[in-house]
Design an enzyme around this catalytic site. Sequence first.
Site, PDB file in Angstrom:
ATOM      1  N   GLY A   2      27.433  19.272 126.356  1.00 28.86           N
ATOM      2  CA  GLY A   2      27.232  20.635 125.900  1.00 28.86           C
ATOM      3  C   GLY A   2      28.467  21.503 125.773  1.00 28.86           C
ATOM      4  O   GLY A   2      28.380  22.621 125.284  1.00 28.86           O
ATOM      5  N   ASP A   3      29.639  21.001 126.203  1.00 33.52           N
ATOM      6  CA  ASP A   3      30.820  21.860 126.149  1.00 33.52           C
ATOM      7  C   ASP A   3      32.101  21.028 126.045  1.00 33.52           C
ATOM      8  O   ASP A   3      33.053  21.253 126.798  1.00 33.52           O
ATOM      9  CB  ASP A   3      30.873  22.768 127.379  1.00 33.52           C
ATOM     10  CG  ASP A   3      31.819  23.953 127.195  1.00 33.52           C
ATOM     11  OD1 ASP A   3      32.216  24.225 126.049  1.00 33.52           O
ATOM     12  OD2 ASP A   3      32.150  24.598 128.209  1.00 33.52           O
ATOM     13  N   LEU A   4      32.125  20.085 125.113  1.00 29.15           N
ATOM     14  CA  LEU A   4      33.336  19.267 124.925  1.00 29.15           C
ATOM     15  C   LEU A   4      34.342  20.084 124.119  1.00 29.15           C
ATOM     16  O   LEU A   4      34.605  19.821 122.956  1.00 29.15           O
ATOM     17  CB  LEU A   4      32.985  17.944 124.230  1.00 29.15           C
ATOM     18  CG  LEU A   4      32.179  16.960 125.084  1.00 29.15           C
ATOM     19  CD1 LEU A   4      31.810  15.724 124.285  1.00 29.15           C
ATOM     20  CD2 LEU A   4      32.947  16.566 126.348  1.00 29.15           C
ATOM     21  N   SER A  18      32.592  28.089 126.168  1.00 27.84           N
ATOM     22  CA  SER A  18      31.352  28.418 126.843  1.00 27.84           C
ATOM     23  C   SER A  18      31.491  28.187 128.329  1.00 27.84           C
ATOM     24  O   SER A  18      31.009  27.221 128.865  1.00 27.84           O
ATOM     25  CB  SER A  18      30.214  27.575 126.282  1.00 27.84           C
ATOM     26  OG  SER A  18      30.471  26.224 126.443  1.00 27.84           O
TER      27      SER A  18
END
Length: 377
Positions: A229-231, A2
């Site tokens: 939110g984007d690991l 993302s």
Amino acid sequence: MSSGNGCRPQTFTKPALGEQEATELVDRVFGLKVSWIRPLPSYDDQNFHVRASRSKGAAEGADEYILKITNSQDSQEPDLIEAQTQAMMFLSAEGFPSAIPCLTRDGNVMSLESGGTAPGNKKYMVRLLTYLPGTPVAKIAANAQIFYEIGKLAASLDKALSEKFHHPSVKSLHRGQFIWNLANVPLLDQYIYALGQNKYREVVEQVIEQFKGKVIPKLSSFRACINHGDLNDHNILVESSSASLENPQYKVSGILDFSDMSYGYYVFEVAIAIMYMMIESPDPLSVGGHVLAGFESVLPLTEEERGALFLLVSGRFSQSLVIAAHTALLYPENREYLTITAKTGWKHLVKMFEVGQEAVEKAWFGTAEAYGRHVPA
């Protein structure tokens, strides 16, 4: 993966500075002399790896940085970028391996600058972040140990942000229609046309309908927090912590890309981490148990949260795959970068539904419980 919103018109918002222009920017805005600079891959922002120093000489006292030039659309939301940057500084102070900004000549953490060759003299928010060492998880042979550590990191990071981070800019993290927030899986209805008519679309339609019926009504029972939110497998850097070649051990050495931060729920973060770690495993259905065990060593999930985990992981797969397909239709020249996750993502999502929620959950929860008995699966 993302990278940013994923649905914005990339051609008109992405910066397009050349190396010479970026070099001059570092000097003018931050007062540093660049000894070398090279571009890094990105979707909607522009990043450069820079070595620079305060002296005229190239090497003496030089340090490495990431010059981050935010796309023109997000650059219009300075409070949001401020929140992301302040969160990075806060986490670094709390002992997390997060980059921190180098201050501008004026003593600020960022600066709005003109630049690039695009028409309209667009403005871009510019930051110079400290360079973090390590190898992305995507580039190692990931194992149960690092999956556990990543789960532990996900819980610790969200817990610290939610309990102790109180900067005034934090209010900007309420991003209601943000496409990458897991609560917004139903918004995929707008983009699903990009899949065409095939078995993949059928699976995603099933995910969306089940998500609407089984997850959305339960959101109010989940514990709210701030999510990174984007690991994903490219945003977590690791270093080896053992010399064993047969059983390598890793520690997290860097956390990158805070551009998808938003208010969400603790269970969202573990679901996102599970999904992206599945991409990197030869045995993807087993991964969730190791990530979950690490997460629950810090923050045990409630029964309601555990009950939603399968559909949350499926929802994140669907977000990544649908938005990538949609964006690749708009920008076919960038298809290869946009569809990195799709190479294995579709296979994993379909497999999850073939095996079924009950069996997948049994594997995940059984593995996590084995850690609790001090017998890692």
